[in-house]
Design an enzyme around this catalytic site. Structure first.
Site, PDB file in Angstrom:
ATOM      1  N   ASP A  49       0.908  -1.182  -0.015  1.00 44.19           N
ATOM      2  CA  ASP A  49      -0.012  -0.048   0.201  1.00 44.19           C
ATOM      3  C   ASP A  49       0.720   1.478   0.106  1.00 44.19           C
ATOM      4  OD1 ASP A  49      -2.577  -1.095  -0.295  1.00 44.19           O
ATOM      5  OD2 ASP A  49      -2.554  -1.618   1.824  1.00 44.19           O
ATOM      6  N   ASP A 110      -6.249  -5.081  -5.200  1.00 38.72           N
ATOM      7  CA  ASP A 110      -5.926  -3.774  -5.022  1.00 38.72           C
ATOM      8  C   ASP A 110      -4.547  -3.455  -5.368  1.00 38.72           C
ATOM      9  OD1 ASP A 110      -7.463  -5.640  -3.158  1.00 38.72           O
ATOM     10  OD2 ASP A 110      -7.567  -4.018  -1.533  1.00 38.72           O
TER      11      ASP A 110
HETATM   12  N1  GLY Z   1      -7.260  -1.849  -0.139  1.00 39.15           N
HETATM   13  C1  GLY Z   1      -7.855  -2.158   0.815  1.00 39.15           C
HETATM   14  C2  GLY Z   1      -9.546  -2.451   0.636  1.00 39.15           C
HETATM   15  O1  GLY Z   1      -9.784  -2.045  -0.404  1.00 39.15           O
HETATM   16  O2  GLY Z   1     -10.102  -2.742   1.662  1.00 39.15           O
END
Ligand code: GLY
Length: 318
Positions: A49, A110
């Site tokens: 992230d 993600d």
């Molecule tokens: N990227 C984490 C979520 O979408 O919960």
């Protein structure tokens, strides 16, 4: 929550761009200083992230104000993200310490949204290793996380030693073979952004396929249930944040689309979702909530953040 902390300065940068009000700029610069400190101190770097975090908190002030300290912080974060690139699998590991057996060789849909930090680092430095990681990682996701029926797995494992693709599964969806709504929305947006970065037409097709599946599984008010297995008549919670992300993804896809009729369709679908978010999901008055849109879900299987406003939902909505 670690992955969410840049959506607040990201929202402040959008507010500054929209209004020119320097209070937003100054507040966001305060966050930029702290993000620079965090990456310098190697704090909270064991995650893919870093893309969400440092694109919004550090690349934005570099782009808007030529802030050199933020440029240096974002490049440092891109290098920390590159440490998570696993050979021979050719993927960026999503979560955890690289030696953690439960997370080793695992990535998630993600992660497509974290690649723009590497694309930006390539543009800044000309170093091919960043662009190569983006190409290889996104190819692996297109081949394995996007399923035959155009739905997506939330997560997928590779054998970190041999590079062999192993199996899909979920973490935040209803069950392994279901289609987590926010993951599918990340797919629309993330495949489109990475098509823009790489020029790979197969990533454009992957974004279209993700969009088709998402749109075909929306209820009548056009805002998804938290997992796309639920349909009209279900009392499952909605995930308005997935709707907001899908609107951004559809508009990005429309802008890149080679077929004008499809571009018109993506725009019309984006408008339909956004109209419903405004009419049915925004608080009735600004005083009624701190959130811009209500009714999102963070992680239902872990009973975490159900039917709430979210920082990321508001960021993409704005
Ligand atoms: N990227 C984490 C979520 O979408 O919960």
């Amino acid at each position: 929550q670690g992955w969410t902390t840049s959506f607040w300065p990201g929202t402040q940068w959008i507010a500054f761009e929209l209004t020119g009000d320097v209070q937003f700029r100054d507040a966001a610069l305060g966050h930029a200083r702290d993000f620079a400190r965090r990456v310098q101190d190697e704090e909270d770097l064991e995650t893919h992230d870093l893309g969400f975090l440092y694109t919004l908190a550090s690349v934005a002030p570099w782009r808007l104000l030529s802030d050199q300290a933020s440029r240096a912080a974002a490049l440092r974060a891109a290098d920390a993200l590159m440490r998570r690139f696993l050979e021979p699998a050719g993927i960026v590991q999503a979560w955890g310490d690289l030696s953690d057996p439960a997370q080793r060789g695992r990535t998630i849909i993600d992660s497509l949204m974290n690649m723009p930090l590497l694309t930006w680092a390539f543009e800044q430095t000309g170093e091919e290793r960043y662009a190569d990681a983006v190409r290889r990682h996104t190819t692996q996701l297109r081949e394995h996380i996007l399923r035959e029926d155009d739905s997506t797995f939330h997560t997928f494992y590779w054998d970190a030693e041999t590079g062999e693709p192993l199996r899909g599964g979920t973490e935040q969806g209803a069950f392994d073979q279901s289609c987590w709504a926010r993951g599918q929305a990340w797919g629309i947006y993330g495949f489109a952004l990475n098509h823009k970065a790489t020029g790979d037409p197969q990533l454009l097709e992957a974004s279209r396929r993700s969009a088709e599946y998402f749109l075909a599984h929306l209820p009548s008010d056009r805002v998804p249930f938290w997992d796309l297995v639920y349909t009209d008549g279900s009392d499952a919670p909605r995930d308005s944040s997935a709707g907001a992300i899908a609107v951004c993804g559809l508009l990005e896809l429309a802008a890149l689309e080679t077929d004008p009729a499809l571009a018109d369709r993506w725009r019309a679908e984006a408008r339909g979702i956004l109209t419903s978010l405004i009419a049915n999901y925004a608080p009735e008055t600004p005083e009624a909530s701190d959130a811009l849109i209500l009714h999102s879900v963070y992680d239902l299987p872990k009973d975490n953040g159900i039917d709430e406003g979210t920082l990321w939902g508001d960021y993409f909505y704005l």
